[in-house]
Design a protein around this motif. Sequence first.
Motif, short mmCIF file in Angstrom:
data_model
loop_
_atom_site.label_atom_id
_atom_site.label_comp_id
_atom_site.label_asym_id
_atom_site.label_seq_id
_atom_site.Cartn_x
_atom_site.Cartn_y
_atom_site.Cartn_z
N ARG A 141 0.80 -1.16 0.04
CA ARG A 141 -0.03 -0.10 -0.06
C ARG A 141 0.81 1.03 -0.09
N GLU A 142 0.66 2.15 -0.75
CA GLU A 142 1.07 3.33 -0.94
C GLU A 142 0.06 4.61 -1.02
N ALA A 143 0.03 5.66 -0.04
CA ALA A 143 -0.60 6.76 -0.02
C ALA A 143 -2.20 6.42 -0.12
N GLY A 144 -2.67 5.34 0.57
CA GLY A 144 -4.01 4.88 0.54
C GLY A 144 -4.51 4.25 -0.51
N ARG A 145 -3.65 3.78 -1.34
CA ARG A 145 -4.00 2.72 -2.61
C ARG A 145 -3.33 1.58 -2.66
N THR A 146 -3.55 0.60 -3.09
CA THR A 146 -2.77 -0.68 -3.46
C THR A 146 -2.06 -0.80 -4.41
N THR A 147 -0.68 -1.03 -4.31
CA THR A 147 0.60 -0.89 -5.59
C THR A 147 1.13 -2.14 -5.63
N GLY A 148 0.52 -3.42 -5.22
CA GLY A 148 1.02 -4.66 -5.50
C GLY A 148 0.81 -5.67 -4.51
N VAL A 149 1.41 -6.80 -4.41
CA VAL A 149 0.97 -7.91 -3.54
C VAL A 149 2.26 -8.54 -3.07
N ARG A 150 2.08 -8.91 -1.61
CA ARG A 150 3.21 -9.90 -0.96
C ARG A 150 2.73 -11.40 -1.31
N ALA A 151 3.59 -12.17 -1.78
CA ALA A 151 3.19 -13.61 -1.87
C ALA A 151 3.99 -14.46 -1.26
N SER A 152 3.62 -15.68 -0.92
CA SER A 152 4.44 -16.93 -0.33
C SER A 152 4.52 -17.71 -1.52
N THR A 153 5.77 -18.19 -1.91
CA THR A 153 6.07 -18.89 -3.15
C THR A 153 7.13 -20.01 -2.65
#
Length: 427
Positions: A141-153
């Motif tokens: 999250r950046e500045a109140g919006r979603t900008t990507g994901v974290r994923a378990s791989t």
Amino acid sequence: MTKPESAGYDYDVVISGASLAGSAAAILLARRGVRVALLERRSDPEAYKVLCTHSITANAYPVLDELGLVPAIEKAGAVRNEARWYTRWGWIEPRAAPTGPELPYAYNIRRSILDPLIRSRASETPGVDLLLGHQVTGLVREAGRTTGVRASTPQGEREIRARLVVGADGKDSAVAKLADVPVQQYENARFGYLAHFRNLPLHGGIGQTWFLEPDMAYAFPNDDGVTVMAVLPDKKRLPAFREDLEGSFLSFIRALPEAPPIDSAERVTKIIGAVNYPLHSRKPTAPGVALIGDAALTGDPLWGVGCGWALQSAQWLAEAVAPAATGRGDLDRSLTVYERRHRRRLRGYQYLAADFATARPFNPVERLVFSAAARDDAAARHMHLFASRLISPLRFLNPVALAKASVVNIKHRRASVPPAHLSQTGA
């Protein structure tokens, strides 16, 4: 190499879930120049959804056509989903008009065939990276919006940045929960179980649905001579099913009007189902996030519309956001376009489904249109268009349609009353 307009992002769009909705969205976005990471938590490329009606309603045929999947699924043995419906007034049996076009259709095909097929097509599409064994565990999250994901791989934790994150991860969507998307839930007063049978003959060789008020059942013929047989009883019957699942399941089917002869067919799967299957409706967007398929809206399985809406919502999203996803437009405005279309196209259906999920009997309007459809070919075709989700609830129940149904029923009642001179003689 990262394009200049995509600086700071690993991809334009990251999609969580590589089943129907996610794979379709990946293909359609990539064809429009979008770079897509398609994440699937399962590592097996042949993985598929087990609990499903295995039916794609006719509203999604144009999406299958755009995806180029029609020849492939027909080659795989998909069955056109013609159907007839039992009601207390008799069978509704839609037929094409003598001088008209054939009735719209799509297909019944098992997810064990369909899911790997569309996922493979996505992986072969230029611009799509299929990342198996990637489970979303958090959002960037950046500045109140979603900008990507974290994923378990399999190689450990990974961060993937993108302009847009798409949740195509089902009714229990992790993306929706992580993005704090509000959800409205409607309880379902029915439960459901299904099993697959091989060599189960059906009347006319087509799908059958039973409206038993309040109980429901359906039989959908699929590829390879396999039929999906499902029962959806009122929860009042649940204690008996819990005590003896197989006995109750088989007895329920044997008692159906024109019951399929299950005792002479081969059951090829276990009896599976869900005791609690509520309907979910979520706002399909948030800043930097879009939801498609069951993640946005989970309907009542008795209507068999989930696969069709998964494909349609993927198409709506791709059409709305593709330019903005590559940095050539306002993404928030594009998401608003998608949200409005999703709400306009599906909200009415979900309202009716949630009401019917209370396991109530038919209301007066439903009695009018269902009884007319059992007595009149034109009314049956009108019913078919609605069941195929090709006309809206408002068009299905518009004043002209209700007036025509009334005329059909009045004529039926007049024809059922014997002439006065015969009734007086006791004939």
